[in-house]
Design an enzyme around this catalytic site. Structure first.
Site, PDB file in Angstrom:
ATOM      1  N   HIS A   1      42.755 -15.351  16.721  1.00  0.00           N
ATOM      2  CA  HIS A   1      43.217 -14.422  17.761  1.00  0.00           C
ATOM      3  C   HIS A   1      43.877 -13.223  17.098  1.00  0.00           C
ATOM      4  O   HIS A   1      44.662 -13.395  16.166  1.00  0.00           O
ATOM      5  CB  HIS A   1      44.225 -15.124  18.674  1.00  0.00           C
ATOM      6  CG  HIS A   1      44.855 -14.197  19.678  1.00  0.00           C
ATOM      7  ND1 HIS A   1      44.195 -13.763  20.802  1.00  0.00           N
ATOM      8  CD2 HIS A   1      46.085 -13.612  19.698  1.00  0.00           C
ATOM      9  CE1 HIS A   1      44.988 -12.969  21.486  1.00  0.00           C
ATOM     10  NE2 HIS A   1      46.143 -12.847  20.843  1.00  0.00           N
TER      11      HIS A   1
ATOM     12  N   LYS B   1       0.811  -1.224   0.000  1.00  0.00           N
ATOM     13  CA  LYS B   1       0.000   0.000   0.000  1.00  0.00           C
ATOM     14  C   LYS B   1       0.842   1.271   0.000  1.00  0.00           C
ATOM     15  O   LYS B   1       0.365   2.334  -0.403  1.00  0.00           O
ATOM     16  CB  LYS B   1      -0.954   0.010   1.187  1.00  0.00           C
ATOM     17  CG  LYS B   1      -0.315   0.139   2.547  1.00  0.00           C
ATOM     18  CD  LYS B   1      -1.398   0.222   3.623  1.00  0.00           C
ATOM     19  CE  LYS B   1      -0.816   0.414   5.007  1.00  0.00           C
ATOM     20  NZ  LYS B   1      -1.864   0.573   6.028  1.00  0.00           N
TER      21      LYS B   1
ATOM     22  N   GLY C   1      12.570   0.727  22.714  1.00  0.00           N
ATOM     23  CA  GLY C   1      12.779   1.851  23.612  1.00  0.00           C
ATOM     24  C   GLY C   1      14.239   2.065  23.957  1.00  0.00           C
ATOM     25  O   GLY C   1      14.725   3.202  23.986  1.00  0.00           O
TER      26      GLY C   1
END
Length: 467
Positions: free
Chosen positions: A445, A34, A186
Site C-alpha cells: 500500500h 529479409k 486502431g
C-alpha cells in the site's frame, strides 16, 4: 554449403527468441531475415515504435491538461511530430541493435535476405544484391509473422489511406483521422493522434470495440475514450473508401442499413493482420497451409513435414509477440528432447491506450456460452488511494471465479499499468489459485495492485475493505 542444426526464417520476437533458445541448448543455429534490421514487425513497425509514440503523446497530453493540477505551470506545450518520430526511430534502433548483440553473444549466424525452401532440408537465401546461397538445416522453424490486412474494395495508397506501418511515420498531425476497425491497433494509434490534437473517428463493424475482450472492459474503455474526445460509429459496415486530393471519404451502412459517410484527411485501415508466407516456397518442402493461409501445425507446432516447425502469427491463435516468444522457446526445447508446455488460455491480451486494458483467461461472455457456473468480483480504480494520488481514477479490476471451487477463471483490468498488473492474474491462474488465495495475499500500500486484492475479496463474497 553451410550446415546448421536449426535455421529460423524470420527474426521477430518468435524467431529471434527461438534462435537464442536453440543456441543456448547447444544447437548450431542460423536466422534468416529479409530486412536489414532484425526484430520483425514488433520491433520495427509494431509493438515497440507504437509504444514509443504512445508514451510521447501521453507526456504531451499530461503537459497540456494535467500538469497544472499538480502545481506545474508551463507555457502552452507544442507537439513536435518530427521529433516524436525521430525519438521513436531512436528507440527502435536501440532495440534492434540489442538483437544484433544477442545474436553475436549466442554465436547465431545471421543471413540477410529472403529465405525460401528448396527442399525440406535445404533453404535458399536470396540476398539484396541478387546473389543466392543454399544452406542445409536439420530442422527449420518458420517465423515469418504477419502483415496488415485490408478490405478488397480499399486501395491502400500508403499516403492518405494507410496501414499501421505508415501511421508510425506521418509527417504531420492529421486534422481528422478516420480509423476503420475498433481493435487494439486502431485504438492505440488513434489515441496517439487524438492526444496530439487530431479529431479521431473509429468505424467498427461490431457493436463494441475490442470485441474479443471481456464486455466490461469494452464498455469502460468506450466511456473513457469518448470522454477523451474519440468518436465511435459502431455496428457500421464500411462499403467504400475514396480519396480526392487531401480528403478521404469513408462510406458505410449503419445498423439500420442506412448509408452514412465520414470524411477526414487520413484513413487508417486497421482490420487485423494476415499470415505472411509469400516467397517461402512451402510447396517445394511440401508444407501445408490451412483454409485461412496459415501454416498447419500439430500440438507440438510441427508441420506435416517432420523436421519443419512454425510459430507466431503465421500459425493459428492470437497474433501476439509474447505468444510467439513462448512458442519459439517451446519448439527449441522440444527439439532438445524436453517436455515444455504452453497454456494458451493464459496468454494475456493488452491494449496500450490510457488507461491500459488487459485480460487473461476466460471472459464472462465465454463462460456463459460454455455454461460454466461462475461468480464475479470487481473493484473500481477510483476507490484506491494510489489512483487518486496519480489522478488515474478511471477503470476497474474484474475477477471471475468458479462458483463451486473458487478457482480464478479470468482476470480483466482497465486502469493505470494494467499491462503490468495482468501478470498477477497469469501467475495466479498458472498455479490454479482461488480468489481467496489472492484476497489473503498481502499487497503493498498504496499501489494499483491493491485493486486486484479488493476484487478478489468481492469475488469470494466478502466485502471489499475500501468500498
Amino acid at each position: 554449403m553451410s550446415q546448421f542444426d536449426v535455421t529460423v526464417i524470420g527474426s521477430g520476437p518468435g524467431g529471434y527468441v527461438a534462435a537464442i533458445r536453440a543456441a543456448q541448448l547447444g544447437f548450431t543455429t542460423a536466422i534468416i531475415e529479409k530486412y536489414p534490421t532484425l526484430g520483425g514487425t514488433c520491433l520495427n513497425v509494431g509493438c515497440i515504435p507504437s509504444k514509443a509514440l504512445l508514451d510521447s503523446s501521453e507526456h504531451f497530453e499530461n503537459a497540456k491538461h494535467n500538469f497544472a493540477g499538480h502545481g506545474i505551470i508551463i507555457n502552452e506545450p507544442q507537439a513536435d511530430i518530427a521529433r516524436m518520430i525521430e525519438r521513436k526511430n531512436e528507440v527502435v534502433k536501440q532495440n534492434t541493435d540489442g538483437i544484433n548483440y544477442l545474436m553475436n553473444k549466442n554465436k547465431i549466424t545471421v543471413f540477410e535476405g529472403v529465405g525460401s525452401f528448396e527442399s525440406a532440408t535445404q533453404i535458399k537465401v536470396t540476398k539484396n544484391d541478387g546473389s543466392t546461397e543454399i544452406i542445409d538445416s536439420k530442422y527449420t522453424i518458420i517465423a515469418t509473422g504477419s502483415k496488415p490486412s485490408s478490405l478488397p474494395f480499399i486501395t491502400l495508397d500508403k499516403e492518405r489511406v494507410i496501414t499501421s506501418t505508415e501511421a508510425l511515420n506521418l509527417k504531420e498531425i492529421p486534422k481528422h483521422l478516420v480509423v476503420i476497425g475498433g481493435g487494439v491497433i486502431g485504438l492505440e494509434l488513434g489515441s496517439v493522434y487524438l492526444r496530439l490534437g487530431a479529431q479521431v473517428t473509429v468505424v467498427e463493424f461490431m457493436d463494441k470495440i475490442i470485441p474479443t475482450m471481456d464486455g466490461a472492459l469494452s464498455k469502460e474503455l468506450t466511456k473513457v475514450l469518448k470522454k477523451q474526445g474519440m468518436k465511435f460509429m459502431l455496428s457500421t459496415a464500411v462499403s467504400a473508401v475514396e480519396r480526392n486530393g487531401d480528403t478521404v471519404k469513408v462510406t458505410a451502412k449503419d445498423k439500420k442499413g442506412e448509408e452514412v459517410t465520414v470524411e477526414g484527411d487520413y484513413c487508417l485501415v486497421s482490420v487485423g493482420r494476415k499470415p505472411y508466407t509469400d516467397g517461402l516456397g512451402l510447396e517445394k518442402a511440401g508444407v501445408e497451409l490451412d483454409e485461412r493461409g496459415r501454416v498447419k501445425t500439430n500440438d507440438h507446432l510441427q508441420t506435416n513435414v517432420a523436421n519443419i516447425y512454425a510459430i507466431g502469427d503465421v500459425i493459428k491463435g492470437a497474433m501476439l509477440a509474447h505468444k510467439a516468444e513462448e512458442e519459439g522457446v517451446l519448439v527449441a526445447e522440444i527439439l532438445a528432447g524436453q517436455k515444455p508446455h504452453i497454456n494458451y488460455n493464459l496468454i494475456p491480451g493488452v491494449v496500450y491506450t490510457w488507461p491500459e486494458v488487459a485480460g487473461v483467461g476466460k471472459t464472462e461472455e465465454q463462460l456463459k456460452e460454455e455454461g460454466v457456473a461462475y461468480k464475479v468480483g470487481s473493484f473500481p480504480m477510483r476507490a484506491l488511494g494510489r489512483s487518486r494520488a496519480s489522478g488515474d481514477v478511471d477503470g476497474l479490476v474484474k475477477i471471475i471465479a468458479d462458483e463451486k471451487t473458487d478457482e480464478v477463471l479470468g482476470m480483466h483490468i482497465i486502469g493505470a499499468r494494467a499491462a503490468d498488473l495482468i501478470a498477477e492474474g497469469v501467475i495466479a491462474m498458472e498455479f490454479r489459485a482461488s480468489a481467496e488465495d489472492i484476497a489473503r495475499s498481502s499487497h503493498a500500500h498504496p499501489t494499483y495492485a491493491e485493486a486486484i486484492k479488493e476484487a478478489a475479496l468481492d469475488a469470494t463474497g466478502k466485502r471489499p475493505i475500501h468500498m
